[in-house]
Design a protein around this motif. Structure first.
Motif, PDB file in Angstrom:
ATOM      1  N   LYS A  41      70.126  76.901  70.678  1.00  0.00           N
ATOM      2  CA  LYS A  41      69.289  78.134  71.522  1.00  0.00           C
ATOM      3  C   LYS A  41      67.912  77.738  71.280  1.00  0.00           C
ATOM      4  CE  LYS A  41      68.936  82.494  70.661  1.00  0.00           C
ATOM      5  NZ  LYS A  41      69.475  83.954  70.370  1.00  0.00           N
ATOM      6  N   GLU A  42      67.588  77.497  69.979  1.00  0.00           N
ATOM      7  CA  GLU A  42      66.296  77.487  69.516  1.00  0.00           C
ATOM      8  C   GLU A  42      65.592  76.229  70.107  1.00  0.00           C
ATOM      9  OE1 GLU A  42      65.750  76.766  65.294  1.00  0.00           O
ATOM     10  OE2 GLU A  42      63.588  76.757  65.585  1.00  0.00           O
ATOM     11  N   GLY A  43      66.236  75.313  70.101  1.00  0.00           N
ATOM     12  CA  GLY A  43      65.831  73.964  70.866  1.00  0.00           C
ATOM     13  C   GLY A  43      65.546  74.014  72.409  1.00  0.00           C
ATOM     14  N   GLY A  44      66.171  75.194  73.047  1.00  0.00           N
ATOM     15  CA  GLY A  44      65.781  75.288  74.054  1.00  0.00           C
ATOM     16  C   GLY A  44      67.090  74.614  75.317  1.00  0.00           C
TER      17      GLY A  44
ATOM     18  N   ALA B 245      68.307  77.265  78.094  1.00  0.00           N
ATOM     19  CA  ALA B 245      67.346  77.519  78.894  1.00  0.00           C
ATOM     20  C   ALA B 245      67.156  76.289  79.758  1.00  0.00           C
ATOM     21  CB  ALA B 245      65.980  77.869  78.328  1.00  0.00           C
TER      22      ALA B 245
ATOM     23  N   ARG C  31      61.135  75.814  90.466  1.00  0.00           N
ATOM     24  CA  ARG C  31      59.961  75.583  89.427  1.00  0.00           C
ATOM     25  C   ARG C  31      59.755  76.563  88.451  1.00  0.00           C
ATOM     26  NH1 ARG C  31      57.020  74.791  94.561  1.00  0.00           N
ATOM     27  NH2 ARG C  31      56.247  76.789  93.972  1.00  0.00           N
ATOM     28  N   LEU C  32      60.817  77.540  88.324  1.00  0.00           N
ATOM     29  CA  LEU C  32      60.605  78.890  87.709  1.00  0.00           C
ATOM     30  C   LEU C  32      60.520  78.766  86.367  1.00  0.00           C
ATOM     31  CD1 LEU C  32      60.547  81.977  87.953  1.00  0.00           C
ATOM     32  CD2 LEU C  32      62.873  81.987  87.628  1.00  0.00           C
ATOM     33  N   ILE C  33      61.371  77.896  85.629  1.00  0.00           N
ATOM     34  CA  ILE C  33      61.149  77.870  84.286  1.00  0.00           C
ATOM     35  C   ILE C  33      61.216  76.335  83.886  1.00  0.00           C
ATOM     36  CG2 ILE C  33      61.946  79.931  83.711  1.00  0.00           C
ATOM     37  CD1 ILE C  33      64.543  78.901  82.850  1.00  0.00           C
ATOM     38  N   SER C  34      60.711  76.039  82.831  1.00  0.00           N
ATOM     39  CA  SER C  34      60.852  74.781  82.126  1.00  0.00           C
ATOM     40  C   SER C  34      60.973  74.760  80.663  1.00  0.00           C
ATOM     41  CB  SER C  34      59.670  74.134  82.680  1.00  0.00           C
ATOM     42  OG  SER C  34      58.671  74.331  81.682  1.00  0.00           O
ATOM     43  N   VAL C  35      61.601  73.622  80.139  1.00  0.00           N
ATOM     44  CA  VAL C  35      61.764  73.659  78.685  1.00  0.00           C
ATOM     45  C   VAL C  35      60.969  72.438  78.154  1.00  0.00           C
ATOM     46  CG1 VAL C  35      63.367  73.553  76.876  1.00  0.00           C
ATOM     47  CG2 VAL C  35      64.197  74.709  78.972  1.00  0.00           C
ATOM     48  N   PRO C  36      59.817  72.665  77.111  1.00  0.00           N
ATOM     49  CA  PRO C  36      59.066  71.400  77.007  1.00  0.00           C
ATOM     50  C   PRO C  36      60.185  70.416  76.300  1.00  0.00           C
ATOM     51  CG  PRO C  36      58.086  73.506  76.325  1.00  0.00           C
ATOM     52  CD  PRO C  36      59.549  73.883  76.959  1.00  0.00           C
TER      53      PRO C  36
ATOM     54  N   GLU D  69      60.525  68.793  73.759  1.00  0.00           N
ATOM     55  CA  GLU D  69      59.902  68.438  72.319  1.00  0.00           C
ATOM     56  C   GLU D  69      61.265  68.001  71.656  1.00  0.00           C
ATOM     57  OE1 GLU D  69      58.513  71.920  71.005  1.00  0.00           O
ATOM     58  OE2 GLU D  69      56.615  71.920  72.671  1.00  0.00           O
TER      59      GLU D  69
ATOM     60  N   ILE E 129      62.596  68.837  69.059  1.00  0.00           N
ATOM     61  CA  ILE E 129      63.752  69.949  68.539  1.00  0.00           C
ATOM     62  C   ILE E 129      64.781  69.783  69.635  1.00  0.00           C
ATOM     63  CG2 ILE E 129      62.368  71.840  69.383  1.00  0.00           C
ATOM     64  CD1 ILE E 129      63.999  73.404  67.312  1.00  0.00           C
ATOM     65  N   LEU E 130      64.462  69.720  70.943  1.00  0.00           N
ATOM     66  CA  LEU E 130      65.435  69.761  72.280  1.00  0.00           C
ATOM     67  C   LEU E 130      66.181  68.414  71.873  1.00  0.00           C
ATOM     68  CD1 LEU E 130      66.858  70.909  74.606  1.00  0.00           C
ATOM     69  CD2 LEU E 130      64.861  69.909  76.119  1.00  0.00           C
TER      70      LEU E 130
END
Lengths: 463, 148
Positions: free
Chosen positions: A97-100, A103, A243-248, A250, A252-253
């Protein structure tokens, strides 16, 4: 206050009466007492959900005080291995969850192109079921509901039919692997069933049940689906949603995805690895989440305490621990052997008939009770059938399918139902009524359990 | 030092029937983040803050989803903003409010602010009427002045 006192009175009266009846029926004092205390805890979950841990603590203390069980056996029966497995998985899910990760999954659902109502229904049902198989039903349903609410908001349609569909699929999906539901790992550890057994015996039935469920939902909710189709045509493509949300992307993901992938890989190979390494059955299965979460806490050492304190649901786990100890006491006192003998005599030592009875009993039982409570109660009884010469495997599957599929019948049938409806009420102020759920829930619950019955009675013996 | 010596006695408050839009405009004018909601008899009904407005607009599951970035403004949020004028303060205010009485020690108020994570606390008299309000800045002023 009067209502609470009345409920408490009924709880005590029912538990005491069952204990006395059991005593008259041939149980000795310890067996009757262990039965009474267990029923008290079960009714505690039914009448006083928020006080369930309190009843579990007090009941377990009573069992120790009355010498019904000793400390050593209480700990032995508390199934620490299951609790540790769940702790490991919860830490891992907290990290995901923390890593996205979740999401990212939501964003993938939002990005569906050329959306139609049927495509949406099939997609959310399949993703709900598979996500429940890979993580667990409660984690899975939260993210599915989030995606559904966003999509329904965009197209200005009532999200209720889609949330209910997702929950039905989630409960069915949770029977597909050992990871789908705490009862999966509980049954696996008590029965010696492996991840591979689940993949070959439970997963295909789960897929068939899911397909049938989608067909039922398609028919049952044809009006809301037509409404969605109309809105999609009216409002055009879901450009904002895409385009609503994105997860960088990074580090951690990527690490989260890597660790999760490896965890699933090792869990699926656990049986082979245990044979190669000469380990006891299910050792690797139980160890893998601990190793993964250990590595996560080593890498994210500054957050390690937060994973344990915030992501692990100690309240639920402690309740499970006490409940397993109490159901173990039924075995320790020999009460479940008495039940097994009596039930076996009633069904005329017919395995297929017994499997059917257990399947339907667990199906309807889990429509009212939490399925972990139900399975914890039945496990020692099923174990008791071994000494009577029964093959236990079909009985374990009956328990699993009955408890998972039965959770669809009522809106309180499983934790996933309660979590999803809670979100719907909080976010959209939509309260689903008992009968509103029961219509579709009962049909799906009975049809899928009937499929499981056919599978266990006709197909399974030939496999 | 007791807080009655440093608390603000001219308490600006909101009425429960006030619209959220009016309440927000008042907060904006005063450049503060929250105010107590008081009935006609001066009794405390709740607390209304900017955070309550944001919580109403945004979905409660944000923290459950984990890390993500909004690239667009969700349609549902725009809809909620458009419905804002119909809402009243009593529909959004927080009902569970931490309060203190006039004779509470300054350090105790500071302790409450730190442990309960609140910025300002309404001060009640024995009749449970609001007689003042104490903010973090008042506490700091009192503490630094007191111990200097």
């Amino acid at each position: 206050m009067k209502k609470i006192a009345l409920k408490l009175f009924f709880q005590l009266a029912i538990s005491l009466s069952i204990g006395i009846l059991g005593y008259k029926w041939g149980l000795n004092f310890s067996q009757a007492l262990s039965l009474s205390v267990f029923i008290l805890s079960i009714l505690g979950t039914l009448f006083f959900w928020d006080f369930r841990l309190s009843f579990a603590f007090l009941g377990t203390s009573l069992l120790l005080l009355t010498h019904t069980i000793d400390l050593e056996n209480l700990i032995k029966f508390s199934s620490l291995e299951v609790i540790l497995f769940l702790v490991g998985m919860m830490v891992l899910i907290g990290f995901l969850k923390e890593g996205g990760f979740f999401a990212w999954l939501v964003s993938i659902i939002l990005r569906m192109r050329k959306l139609t109502a049927t495509k949406f229904l099939i997609s959310i049902s399949i993703i709900s079921a598979l996500l429940a198989c890979a993580v667990d039903e409660v984690t899975s349903i939260i993210f599915m509901v989030v995606a559904i609410l966003e999509i329904c908001d965009y197209f200005e349609v009532n999200p209720s039919p889609f949330v209910i569909s997702s929950v039905l699929a989630t409960n069915i999906g949770s029977s597909g692997t050992v990871l789908g539901n705490p009862i999966g790992i509980l049954i696996a550890t008590k029965s010696g069933l492996t991840f591979e057994d689940f993949i070959f015996k439970a997963f295909p039935l789960m897929l068939v049940s899911l397909a049938v469920t989608i067909l039922i939902i398609r028919f049952w909710y044809h009006k809301p689906l037509e409404e969605l189709d109309k809105k999609i045509k009216e409002l055009g493509a879901n450009e904002i949603l895409v385009r609503l949300i994105s997860v960088p992307p990074e580090k951690i993901l990527k690490v989260a995805l890597g660790i999760f992938g490896l965890t699933l890989c090792f869990i699926s190979l656990h049986h082979r690895l245990e044979i190669i390494l000469g380990l006891a059955p299910n050792t690797i299965l139980l160890l893998v989440p601990l190793i993964s979460s250990g590595l996560v806490m080593f890498w994210r050492w500054k957050k390690a305490r937060a994973y344990i304190e915030k992501d692990v649901e100690w309240w639920t786990l402690l309740f499970f621990l006490m409940l397993f100890a109490q159901s173990g006491t039924l075995k320790y006192t020999g009460a479940t052997d008495v039940f097994a003998r009596r039930i076996s005599a009633l069904v005329g030592h017919n395995l297929i008939f017994l499997t059917g009875c257990l399947l339907w009993l667990s199906c309807f039982g889990s429509s009212i009770l939490d399925n972990v409570v139900l399975v914890a109660a039945f496990i020692p009884v099923v174990q008791g059938f071994a000494s009577l010469g029964f093959s236990l495997r079909p009985l374990w599957w009956a328990l699993l399918f009955g408890a998972c599929y039965g959770g669809n019948i009522t809106l309180v049938g499983s934790t996933a139902n309660i979590v999803a409806l809670g979100l719907l009420e909080k976010e959209k102020e939509i309260r689903i009524k008992f009968l509103q759920w029961l219509g579709i829930g009962l049909i799906v619950g009975i049809v899928t359990t009937a499929l499981a019955w056919y599978y266990l009675a006709i197909i399974y013996p030939k496999m | 030092m007791k807080i009655k010596e440093i608390m603000c006695r001219e308490v600006k408050s909101l009425s429960p029937e006030m619209s959220v839009k009016e309440a927000w405009e008042l907060l904006s004018q005063m450049e503060i983040s929250g105010l107590p909601v008081i009935d006609k008899e001066g009794k405390l009904l709740g607390m209304f803050t900017e955070k309550d407005i944001l919580k109403k607009i945004f979905p409660g599951y944000l923290d459950k989803v984990g890390r993500f970035v909004y690239e667009e403004n969700p349609k549902g949020i725009k809809k909620k903003v458009s419905e804002f004028e119909k809402l009243k303060v009593k529909e959004l205010m927080r009902l569970e409010v931490i309060t203190v009485d006039e004779d509470t020690a300054l350090c105790e108020v500071a302790r409450i602010m730190l442990t309960q994570k609140v910025r300002r606390i309404p001060v009640l008299n024995k009749e449970k009427k609001v007689v003042g309000i104490i903010a973090r800045q008042d506490v700091l002023r009192g503490l630094l002045g007191d111990f200097r």
